[in-house]
Design a protein around this motif. Sequence first.
Motif, PDB file in Angstrom:
ATOM      1  N   GLN A  82       0.831  -1.204   0.000  1.00  0.00           N
ATOM      2  CA  GLN A  82       0.000   0.000   0.000  1.00  0.00           C
ATOM      3  C   GLN A  82       0.872   1.262   0.000  1.00  0.00           C
ATOM      4  O   GLN A  82       0.567   2.236  -0.679  1.00  0.00           O
ATOM      5  CB  GLN A  82      -0.949   0.016   1.203  1.00  0.00           C
ATOM      6  CG  GLN A  82      -2.022  -1.044   1.140  1.00  0.00           C
ATOM      7  CD  GLN A  82      -2.910  -0.908  -0.079  1.00  0.00           C
ATOM      8  OE1 GLN A  82      -3.205   0.178  -0.539  1.00  0.00           O
ATOM      9  NE2 GLN A  82      -3.320  -2.035  -0.618  1.00  0.00           N
ATOM     10  N   GLU A  83       1.977   1.220   0.749  1.00  0.00           N
ATOM     11  CA  GLU A  83       2.895   2.361   0.777  1.00  0.00           C
ATOM     12  C   GLU A  83       3.531   2.571  -0.595  1.00  0.00           C
ATOM     13  O   GLU A  83       3.693   3.701  -1.048  1.00  0.00           O
ATOM     14  CB  GLU A  83       3.974   2.140   1.844  1.00  0.00           C
ATOM     15  CG  GLU A  83       4.869   3.320   2.067  1.00  0.00           C
ATOM     16  CD  GLU A  83       4.137   4.534   2.625  1.00  0.00           C
ATOM     17  OE1 GLU A  83       4.636   5.650   2.419  1.00  0.00           O
ATOM     18  OE2 GLU A  83       3.072   4.381   3.257  1.00  0.00           O
ATOM     19  N   ALA A  84       3.878   1.481  -1.266  1.00  0.00           N
ATOM     20  CA  ALA A  84       4.458   1.584  -2.607  1.00  0.00           C
ATOM     21  C   ALA A  84       3.447   2.164  -3.595  1.00  0.00           C
ATOM     22  O   ALA A  84       3.827   2.921  -4.497  1.00  0.00           O
ATOM     23  CB  ALA A  84       4.927   0.213  -3.088  1.00  0.00           C
ATOM     24  N   LEU A  85       2.176   1.839  -3.403  1.00  0.00           N
ATOM     25  CA  LEU A  85       1.146   2.408  -4.279  1.00  0.00           C
ATOM     26  C   LEU A  85       0.980   3.903  -4.029  1.00  0.00           C
ATOM     27  O   LEU A  85       0.681   4.662  -4.948  1.00  0.00           O
ATOM     28  CB  LEU A  85      -0.186   1.692  -4.072  1.00  0.00           C
ATOM     29  CG  LEU A  85      -0.258   0.247  -4.560  1.00  0.00           C
ATOM     30  CD1 LEU A  85      -1.612  -0.359  -4.208  1.00  0.00           C
ATOM     31  CD2 LEU A  85      -0.014   0.162  -6.054  1.00  0.00           C
ATOM     32  N   ARG A  86       1.169   4.343  -2.773  1.00  0.00           N
ATOM     33  CA  ARG A  86       1.038   5.771  -2.449  1.00  0.00           C
ATOM     34  C   ARG A  86       2.231   6.583  -2.953  1.00  0.00           C
ATOM     35  O   ARG A  86       2.099   7.776  -3.183  1.00  0.00           O
ATOM     36  CB  ARG A  86       0.897   5.947  -0.943  1.00  0.00           C
ATOM     37  CG  ARG A  86      -0.500   5.654  -0.433  1.00  0.00           C
ATOM     38  CD  ARG A  86      -0.680   6.136   0.985  1.00  0.00           C
ATOM     39  NE  ARG A  86      -0.016   5.298   1.970  1.00  0.00           N
ATOM     40  CZ  ARG A  86      -0.528   4.202   2.513  1.00  0.00           C
ATOM     41  NH1 ARG A  86      -1.729   3.815   2.158  1.00  0.00           N
ATOM     42  NH2 ARG A  86       0.126   3.514   3.395  1.00  0.00           N
ATOM     43  N   HIS A  87       3.383   5.954  -3.079  1.00  0.00           N
ATOM     44  CA  HIS A  87       4.601   6.650  -3.511  1.00  0.00           C
ATOM     45  C   HIS A  87       5.250   5.881  -4.662  1.00  0.00           C
ATOM     46  O   HIS A  87       6.214   5.137  -4.460  1.00  0.00           O
ATOM     47  CB  HIS A  87       5.576   6.798  -2.341  1.00  0.00           C
ATOM     48  CG  HIS A  87       4.992   7.513  -1.171  1.00  0.00           C
ATOM     49  ND1 HIS A  87       4.779   8.871  -1.170  1.00  0.00           N
ATOM     50  CD2 HIS A  87       4.551   7.067   0.021  1.00  0.00           C
ATOM     51  CE1 HIS A  87       4.244   9.224  -0.015  1.00  0.00           C
ATOM     52  NE2 HIS A  87       4.089   8.147   0.725  1.00  0.00           N
ATOM     53  N   PRO A  88       4.757   6.068  -5.881  1.00  0.00           N
ATOM     54  CA  PRO A  88       5.242   5.277  -7.019  1.00  0.00           C
ATOM     55  C   PRO A  88       6.712   5.496  -7.380  1.00  0.00           C
ATOM     56  O   PRO A  88       7.317   4.647  -8.015  1.00  0.00           O
ATOM     57  CB  PRO A  88       4.345   5.698  -8.176  1.00  0.00           C
ATOM     58  CG  PRO A  88       3.328   6.609  -7.646  1.00  0.00           C
ATOM     59  CD  PRO A  88       3.666   6.945  -6.249  1.00  0.00           C
ATOM     60  N   THR A  89       7.297   6.616  -6.954  1.00  0.00           N
ATOM     61  CA  THR A  89       8.695   6.878  -7.314  1.00  0.00           C
ATOM     62  C   THR A  89       9.681   6.239  -6.346  1.00  0.00           C
ATOM     63  O   THR A  89      10.866   6.126  -6.657  1.00  0.00           O
ATOM     64  CB  THR A  89       8.962   8.396  -7.359  1.00  0.00           C
ATOM     65  OG1 THR A  89       8.688   8.955  -6.073  1.00  0.00           O
ATOM     66  CG2 THR A  89       8.116   9.075  -8.419  1.00  0.00           C
ATOM     67  N   GLN A  90       9.226   5.812  -5.173  1.00  0.00           N
ATOM     68  CA  GLN A  90      10.136   5.310  -4.139  1.00  0.00           C
ATOM     69  C   GLN A  90      10.873   4.037  -4.546  1.00  0.00           C
ATOM     70  O   GLN A  90      12.024   3.847  -4.179  1.00  0.00           O
ATOM     71  CB  GLN A  90       9.378   5.072  -2.828  1.00  0.00           C
ATOM     72  CG  GLN A  90       8.937   6.352  -2.159  1.00  0.00           C
ATOM     73  CD  GLN A  90      10.111   7.267  -1.845  1.00  0.00           C
ATOM     74  OE1 GLN A  90      11.165   6.841  -1.392  1.00  0.00           O
ATOM     75  NE2 GLN A  90       9.926   8.546  -2.129  1.00  0.00           N
TER      76      GLN A  90
END
Length: 136
Positions: A82-90
């Motif tokens: 879910q965190e990766a979906l919120r921050h696609p550039t990370q």
Amino acid sequence: MVADAQTHAEQNPGLDTKHDAAGAKHPETGGVGNPQTGKDFEIAPPDAHSRLDRKDERSHPNALEDAHRVEQLEKEAEEAHQEALRHPTQAALAHGNKPSSGAVKDEQIMDDEEEELRKKDEAKKQSAEAHKSKHH
């Protein structure tokens, strides 16, 4: 079972039963297989070892502890997803790469939407305060 082990070995030409990749070596004999008989252990069929099998030798508390551990790992993986979906550039930045233009745009859109929602929530609170009955 021996036929299954032979079939497994035939289907996996890279399988080397004489070296570490084939399985654990017995510490006393230095070889693989049963130390009493000297014969190689049979290869377990697929799904032979179930983590939640009640016929194993683990106690009930140990099985419950394992189930809780796996549940926690699954929860952490879901949160990371879910965190990766919120921050696609990370993901790209974490690997030392430049994020794609699509990921940058996605993150900008998400930031703009979050800002807009924050402003709307703030406006709702102000409106609710303004419309409160002042005669109480």
